[in-house]
Write an enzyme that holds these catalytic residues in place. Structure first.
Site, PDB file in Angstrom:
ATOM      1  N   GLY A   1      -6.677   4.828  -0.666  1.00 22.69           N
ATOM      2  CA  GLY A   1      -8.016   4.883  -0.110  1.00 22.69           C
ATOM      3  C   GLY A   1      -8.850   3.704  -0.560  1.00 22.69           C
ATOM      4  O   GLY A   1      -8.448   2.542  -0.447  1.00 22.69           O
TER       5      GLY A   1
ATOM      6  N   TYR B   1       0.833  -1.204   0.000  1.00 19.80           N
ATOM      7  CA  TYR B   1       0.000   0.000   0.000  1.00 19.80           C
ATOM      8  C   TYR B   1       0.869   1.256   0.000  1.00 19.80           C
ATOM      9  O   TYR B   1       1.814   1.394   0.775  1.00 19.80           O
ATOM     10  CB  TYR B   1      -0.935   0.029   1.215  1.00 19.80           C
TER      11      TYR B   1
END
Length: 578
Positions: free
Chosen positions: A99, A92
């Site tokens: 998001g 990530y």
């Protein structure tokens, strides 16, 4: 009501609108720097910043430098991110979307575009431009997190931010756009966009050098108050300062926008200003107690000590010191059965008698807010973060709740403090409660209105402050397709607190202006401390007389309050005040 710190200035005027002599010009509110402990420069080495350091850079343009040890630490943690960037497993913020789009794996050849797109899309603010000092605080605090090494950003990214601060390049940030989670995304994105050479900035005059922002630990000269400059394109401003626009690498887009830096910067500025205003409130209360022929008996140390709140004790001590030896106070005392002077007043109104209790409660609330600010200044906020042992972990430290709550607490406390001050001002104007003073302190009541409408002004400000005291942090509007389903609204809390702090300074100034006028209408002399404040006010505002143009007089005293001259005058006569 606009905030004071970036308001346009006009030539000082006397009571009738004429220019005052140069030696009686009200000092700029920012000149408190010369009589403070604010540092002349700030070295960023990964240790927590202080409120004073934030104020010095944000408001006065003190230069920033990055210690070599911090750059070395950033190099080490950047290597962790570089390794993950070449991993086939998605990570990530490094090789994924953001998001609600975090599950998409981004191929290597698209990752530069990923970072660029992140910043461009998040720079979506709207509304009026935020004050220069707020943006500079935000820039500094994001830089302080970068140099901890926990974000995985490259040293050149930190150096670019430091260079922008030292060159006075202030990105345009808008009033609306932050929900306070994940941090102040939109405001921070506007700053990152400018570092990339896009968007608009203001180049402000700071009086500091435009070095690269790198240091081995040496010191440099002090800065001066910043002045807002004209709007220019970011690319041109960077070129003029000799700063290369950033080309973001993996993870850096997130590193530049995930933080509570905007709301924290405004909290730091508010804490600094409220500390002075709290002392000023004690000075104003002392002026009012004395000029209204009140009693200082309730401020006795043993009485106050029966309720051992530290703020209450500090405010009561200030009141005792300011009123000590007052001939005016002595004029309405009689000897008791033991031969000791005792005030003939049985009980004063709460706005006089309970001043230490209310002022003290605000002090204690401010101390709590300062504790929270200190913890936040010691934080490294990003998502994901690089841990000390080299892990890259997602987390929720960007949530603004801890800061949002105290921003709301301070707005409530400031409104109550202003409310009590306005009640003291009002007592001076009512013949039924002013102990023999003329109606509205007018020279010829009926022909003249005196300070009647000055109290209206204070009342209007207090009414607005009560509305601003409605907490922002109790609200939450979900965003990002319900991925960010609970937000802090801390930025909104900070914005309204700035208006509250400004309003408090104005309400206190009206009380000081009114109380010093009342002192002139008493026969006996005031105490040394209150007398010194009276004299500093009289240096910029004439004494009682027929009605005059009142607005400039109010502004002159606002300058004395916010610039610290009221407190300095009192302390110069009686010694250090809490």
């Amino acid at each position: 009501m606009s905030t004071l710190h970036d308001a346009a200035t006009t030539p000082a005027a006397g009571a009738a609108g004429t220019a005052l002599p140069q030696d009686q010009q009200p000092q700029d509110q920012h000149q408190d720097r010369q009589n403070s402990d604010l540092p002349g420069h700030v070295v960023l080495d990964g240790t927590p910043l202080t409120v004073e350091q934030v104020v010095a850079v944000a408001r006065y343009g003190a230069p920033v430098e990055i210690h070599e040890s911090a750059l070395a630490r950033m190099e080490r943690t950047r290597a962790v991110i570089e390794d993950l960037a070449h991993d086939t497993v998605p990570h990530y913020g490094v090789s994924t979307g953001f998001g609600a789009l975090a599950r998409r794996h981004i191929p290597t050849e698209m990752r530069a575009q990923l970072q660029l797109s992140l910043v461009r899309s998040h720079a979506a603010g709207s509304g009026p431009h935020v004050e220069t000092e707020v943006v500079r605080a935000l820039q500094l605090l994001r830089l302080a997190t970068l140099v901890t090494g926990h974000t995985g950003a490259r040293p050149v990214t930190a150096q670019t931010y430091a260079g922008m601060l030292n060159a006075g390049i202030t990105p345009v940030v808008h009033e609306y756009g932050s929900l306070g989670c994940s941090g102040d995304l939109a405001p921070l994105a506007h700053v990152a966009l400018a570092a990339m050479g896009e968007g608009q900035v203001r180049v402000v005059r700071t009086g500091v050098s435009t070095g690269p922002g790198v240091s081995t630990g040496s010191t440099s000269g002090a800065g001066s108050t910043v002045d807002a400059g004209a709007l220019v394109d970011a690319a041109q401003a960077l070129a003029d300062a000799g700063i290369e626009p950033l080309v973001l690498a993996e993870k850096e887009g997130l590193a530049l926008i995930n933080g509570t830096d905007g709301m924290l910067g405004m909290l730091c500025l508010a804490i600094h200003d409220l500390r002075r205003l709290l002392t000023t409130a004690d000075v104003a209360a002392a002026l009012s107690v004395e000029a209204l022929l009140g009693s200082d008996a309730p401020f006795a140390e043993d009485l106050v000590g029966m309720r051992p709140h530290p703020g209450q004790a500090a405010s009561a001590a200030n009141l005792r010191r300011l009123l000590a030896g007052s001939p005016l106070m002595a004029s309405h005392r009689e000897l008791d059965d033991a031969g000791n002077p005792a005030c003939t007043r049985v009980q004063d109104a709460y706005s006089l008698r309970c001043a230490p209790q209310v002022h003290g409660a605000v002090r204690d609330t401010l101390d709590h807010a300062a504790t929270v600010a200190g913890r936040e200044l010691a934080s490294a906020i990003d998502n994901p973060v690089v841990t000390t042992d080299g892990r890259v972990e997602s987390n929720g430290n960007f949530h603004g709740a801890p800061v949002a709550y105290v921003l709301d607490f301070l707005a409530i406390a400031a409104a109550d403090l202003a409310s009590m001050s306005e009640r003291r001002t009002d007592r001076f104007l009512d013949v039924a409660r002013s102990e023999g003073l003329p109606a509205f302190l007018a020279a010829d009541p009926g022909v003249d209105s005196g300070h009647m409408i000055a109290q209206y002004t204070a009342a209007g400000i207090v009414s607005e402050m009560k509305r601003l005291a409605a907490p922002a942090s109790v609200d939450s509007i979900p965003s990002s397709a319900m991925q960010e389903d609970h937000v802090s609204m801390g930025w909104s809390g900070a914005r309204k607190l700035r208006r509250s702090v400004d309003g408090l300074g104005r309400v206190l100034a009206i009380e000081v202006l009114t109380a010093t006028r009342a002192l002139d209408l008493r026969e006996e002399a005031p105490a040394a401390g209150t007398g010194a404040v009276h004299d500093v006010v009289r240096a910029v505002v004439p004494g009682p007389g027929p009605d005059r143009y009142l607005a400039p007089e109010i502004e002159h005293v606002v300058g004395l309050v916010t610039g610290g001259q009221v407190v300095a005058a009192a302390a110069g006569a009686v010694g250090q005040l809490h």
